[in-house]
Design a protein around this motif. Structure first.
Motif, PDB file in Angstrom:
ATOM      1  N   ILE A  98       0.789  -1.155  -0.417  1.00  0.00           N
ATOM      2  CA  ILE A  98       0.398   0.034   0.138  1.00  0.00           C
ATOM      3  C   ILE A  98       0.759   1.226  -0.581  1.00  0.00           C
ATOM      4  O   ILE A  98       0.384   2.430  -0.672  1.00  0.00           O
ATOM      5  CB  ILE A  98      -1.222   0.064   1.188  1.00  0.00           C
ATOM      6  CG1 ILE A  98      -2.169   0.693   0.919  1.00  0.00           C
ATOM      7  CG2 ILE A  98      -0.503   0.275   2.333  1.00  0.00           C
ATOM      8  CD1 ILE A  98      -3.476   0.826   1.471  1.00  0.00           C
ATOM      9  N   TRP A  99       2.094   0.981   0.676  1.00  0.00           N
ATOM     10  CA  TRP A  99       2.577   2.527   0.646  1.00  0.00           C
ATOM     11  C   TRP A  99       3.287   2.581  -0.558  1.00  0.00           C
ATOM     12  O   TRP A  99       4.035   3.410  -1.390  1.00  0.00           O
ATOM     13  CB  TRP A  99       3.883   2.322   1.384  1.00  0.00           C
ATOM     14  CG  TRP A  99       5.340   1.140   1.639  1.00  0.00           C
ATOM     15  CD1 TRP A  99       6.010   0.624   1.482  1.00  0.00           C
ATOM     16  CD2 TRP A  99       4.799  -0.052   2.616  1.00  0.00           C
ATOM     17  NE1 TRP A  99       6.615  -0.759   0.899  1.00  0.00           N
ATOM     18  CE2 TRP A  99       5.606  -0.703   1.806  1.00  0.00           C
ATOM     19  CE3 TRP A  99       4.048  -0.460   3.228  1.00  0.00           C
ATOM     20  CZ2 TRP A  99       6.049  -2.086   2.166  1.00  0.00           C
ATOM     21  CZ3 TRP A  99       3.723  -1.703   4.087  1.00  0.00           C
ATOM     22  CH2 TRP A  99       4.464  -2.676   2.870  1.00  0.00           C
ATOM     23  N   GLU A 100       3.344   1.853  -1.777  1.00  0.00           N
ATOM     24  CA  GLU A 100       4.035   1.501  -2.728  1.00  0.00           C
ATOM     25  C   GLU A 100       3.368   2.311  -4.095  1.00  0.00           C
ATOM     26  O   GLU A 100       3.870   2.429  -4.955  1.00  0.00           O
ATOM     27  CB  GLU A 100       4.547   0.082  -3.330  1.00  0.00           C
ATOM     28  CG  GLU A 100       5.866  -0.282  -2.438  1.00  0.00           C
ATOM     29  CD  GLU A 100       6.955  -1.604  -2.721  1.00  0.00           C
ATOM     30  OE1 GLU A 100       7.686  -1.590  -2.255  1.00  0.00           O
ATOM     31  OE2 GLU A 100       6.174  -1.494  -4.025  1.00  0.00           O
ATOM     32  N   ASN A 101       2.197   2.304  -3.695  1.00  0.00           N
ATOM     33  CA  ASN A 101       1.185   2.756  -4.818  1.00  0.00           C
ATOM     34  C   ASN A 101       1.232   4.701  -4.896  1.00  0.00           C
ATOM     35  O   ASN A 101       1.051   5.344  -4.146  1.00  0.00           O
ATOM     36  CB  ASN A 101      -0.223   2.897  -4.454  1.00  0.00           C
ATOM     37  CG  ASN A 101      -1.026   1.199  -4.242  1.00  0.00           C
ATOM     38  OD1 ASN A 101      -1.275   1.271  -3.435  1.00  0.00           O
ATOM     39  ND2 ASN A 101      -0.893   0.686  -5.638  1.00  0.00           N
ATOM     40  N   SER A 102       1.812   4.883  -5.938  1.00  0.00           N
ATOM     41  CA  SER A 102       1.786   6.212  -6.536  1.00  0.00           C
ATOM     42  C   SER A 102       0.084   7.490  -5.970  1.00  0.00           C
ATOM     43  O   SER A 102      -0.384   6.998  -6.353  1.00  0.00           O
ATOM     44  CB  SER A 102       1.895   6.491  -7.528  1.00  0.00           C
ATOM     45  OG  SER A 102       1.280   6.542  -8.298  1.00  0.00           O
ATOM     46  N   LEU A 103       0.551   8.627  -6.545  1.00  0.00           N
ATOM     47  CA  LEU A 103      -0.391   9.150  -5.934  1.00  0.00           C
ATOM     48  C   LEU A 103      -1.317   8.805  -7.326  1.00  0.00           C
ATOM     49  O   LEU A 103      -2.790   9.261  -7.569  1.00  0.00           O
ATOM     50  CB  LEU A 103       0.080  10.441  -6.453  1.00  0.00           C
ATOM     51  CG  LEU A 103      -1.227  11.803  -6.583  1.00  0.00           C
ATOM     52  CD1 LEU A 103      -1.822  11.703  -5.175  1.00  0.00           C
ATOM     53  CD2 LEU A 103      -0.247  13.217  -5.810  1.00  0.00           C
ATOM     54  N   ALA A 104      -0.513   8.835  -8.832  1.00  0.00           N
ATOM     55  CA  ALA A 104      -1.471   8.569  -9.445  1.00  0.00           C
ATOM     56  C   ALA A 104      -1.825   7.457  -9.329  1.00  0.00           C
ATOM     57  O   ALA A 104      -3.527   7.361  -9.988  1.00  0.00           O
ATOM     58  CB  ALA A 104      -0.479   8.469 -11.018  1.00  0.00           C
ATOM     59  N   ASP A 105      -1.765   6.573  -8.712  1.00  0.00           N
ATOM     60  CA  ASP A 105      -2.672   4.734  -8.874  1.00  0.00           C
ATOM     61  C   ASP A 105      -3.447   5.388  -7.870  1.00  0.00           C
ATOM     62  O   ASP A 105      -4.979   4.590  -8.579  1.00  0.00           O
ATOM     63  CB  ASP A 105      -1.185   4.007  -7.668  1.00  0.00           C
ATOM     64  CG  ASP A 105      -0.416   3.272  -8.707  1.00  0.00           C
ATOM     65  OD1 ASP A 105      -0.333   3.634 -10.186  1.00  0.00           O
ATOM     66  OD2 ASP A 105       0.852   3.072  -8.220  1.00  0.00           O
ATOM     67  N   TRP A 106      -3.630   5.927  -6.729  1.00  0.00           N
ATOM     68  CA  TRP A 106      -4.421   6.471  -6.367  1.00  0.00           C
ATOM     69  C   TRP A 106      -5.564   7.453  -6.381  1.00  0.00           C
ATOM     70  O   TRP A 106      -6.608   6.496  -6.607  1.00  0.00           O
ATOM     71  CB  TRP A 106      -4.631   6.912  -4.687  1.00  0.00           C
ATOM     72  CG  TRP A 106      -3.728   6.242  -3.827  1.00  0.00           C
ATOM     73  CD1 TRP A 106      -2.290   6.357  -3.420  1.00  0.00           C
ATOM     74  CD2 TRP A 106      -4.432   5.698  -2.483  1.00  0.00           C
ATOM     75  NE1 TRP A 106      -2.138   5.791  -2.289  1.00  0.00           N
ATOM     76  CE2 TRP A 106      -3.524   5.048  -1.694  1.00  0.00           C
ATOM     77  CE3 TRP A 106      -5.828   5.185  -3.062  1.00  0.00           C
ATOM     78  CZ2 TRP A 106      -3.089   4.309  -0.838  1.00  0.00           C
ATOM     79  CZ3 TRP A 106      -5.476   4.036  -1.422  1.00  0.00           C
ATOM     80  CH2 TRP A 106      -4.440   4.146  -0.666  1.00  0.00           C
ATOM     81  N   GLU A 107      -5.663   7.979  -7.565  1.00  0.00           N
ATOM     82  CA  GLU A 107      -6.324   9.136  -8.094  1.00  0.00           C
ATOM     83  C   GLU A 107      -6.336   8.040  -8.973  1.00  0.00           C
ATOM     84  O   GLU A 107      -8.173   8.382  -9.291  1.00  0.00           O
ATOM     85  CB  GLU A 107      -5.031  10.269  -8.956  1.00  0.00           C
ATOM     86  CG  GLU A 107      -4.947  10.838  -7.952  1.00  0.00           C
ATOM     87  CD  GLU A 107      -4.442  12.691  -7.955  1.00  0.00           C
ATOM     88  OE1 GLU A 107      -3.769  12.149  -9.790  1.00  0.00           O
ATOM     89  OE2 GLU A 107      -4.338  13.294  -7.883  1.00  0.00           O
TER      90      GLU A 107
END
Length: 302
Positions: A98-107
């Motif tokens: 979960i800490w490796e997801n980028s901001l772009a992944d979350w968006e």
């Protein structure tokens, strides 16, 4: 809902998977179809298959974008009036620690999986309520696609889990809110488990402005495990589509493709009630957990 002939269904993610199979059943029941998908070629193919049998309006729409969904809702109201069935189904998959997801992944994931449902609910529900107030015979039903990942929290797929838990919460709240104001409109939440669809290849439709970074080792491991689990699923998207309509026919809120997976949900709730730490999701198949742990612990440290 008891009457389908001549009524209108709005279906997102209609170019493949659950969306396409639900559209086929809706067409067989005589419904007008509003087909939405971000993948133009898949949408065109679906529309070509179903046109001629019923009225079809096909729109390329990114459900994460409010303006595109608002334009869609306006067009639906102009052509068909308030829809009777809304299937907020478009979704994408993503994994990794979960800490490796980028901001772009979350968006990207929250934009499609959660905000796509939010837009469908906020735009079409008021139309449906207005229709119900004006017509005592009006019937409506909203189905939101979540996942068993909205009921459980499998490791190494956190961003997806978060998005689907939010959809379950939204849907349960929608159920309660609708019950306060009307008896004519109902809703369901669809929680499929491992079913062969195109979700493991979601990156094909990822927008350029949210392009993925080079995948981390944990994301590659998660993708390989998801591919294997999804491709080995015994139920088809068509089977799940039948379950969706059985839920509508029976006015059932929870629609689970694999009821046996509810054992894990019960364990999770028991953990909460007993104030104990979350149980291992691999209790029934510890070898899978050990394999994942070994693979992740062998990753190079950055």
């Amino acid at each position: 809902m008891k009457q389908f002939e001549g009524r209108t269904a709005v279906i997102t993610g209609a170019g493949s998977g659950f969306g396409l199979e639900v559209a086929r059943i809706a067409a067989a029941r005589g419904m007008n179809l509003v087909l939405c998908d971000v993948q133009a070629d898949a949408l065109e193919k679906a529309a070509a298959e179903l046109e001629g049998r019923v009225q079809v309006m096909a729109r390329r729409v990114d459900v994460a974008k409010a303006a595109e969904m608002e334009a869609l809702a306006a067009d639906v109201k102009l052509r068909f009036g308030a829809p009777h069935f809304v299937f907020n189904n478009a979704g994408v998959g993503s994994g990794g620690l979960i800490w490796e997801n980028s901001l772009a992944d979350w968006e990207w994931v929250l934009g499609v999986n959660l905000m796509g449902v939010v837009h469908g609910v906020r735009l079409f529900t008021p139309m449906m309520l207005e229709a119900a107030r004006n017509d005592p015979a009006y019937e409506g039903h909203v189905v939101n696609t979540a996942s068993m990942a909205g009921m459980l929290n499998a490791p190494n797929m956190g961003v997806y889990n978060v998005s689907k838990h939010a959809v379950v919460s939204l849907s349960e709240t929608l159920h309660q809110d609708l019950a306060l104001v009307t008896d004519q409109i109902h809703c369901s939440v669809l929680c499929p488990y491992f079913v062969p669809t195109g979700i493991t290849a979601s990156d094909r439709n990822r927008p350029a402005e949210l392009a993925a970074d080079k995948p981390t080792q944990s994301q590659l491991i998660g993708r390989a495990m998801s591919d294997k689990a999804v491709s080995s699923g015994k139920l088809s998207a068509a089977d799940v589509a039948q379950m969706v309509f059985a839920g509508i026919d029976g006015q059932r809120f929870y629609v689970f493709s694999h009821p046996h997976a509810l054992a894990g949900v019960q364990t999770r709730f028991e953990d909460v009630m007993a104030l104990r730490n979350p149980s291992s999701p691999f209790a029934a198949k510890p070898e899978i957990g050990e394999k994942l742990k070994a693979a992740l612990r062998e990753m190079p440290v950055k």
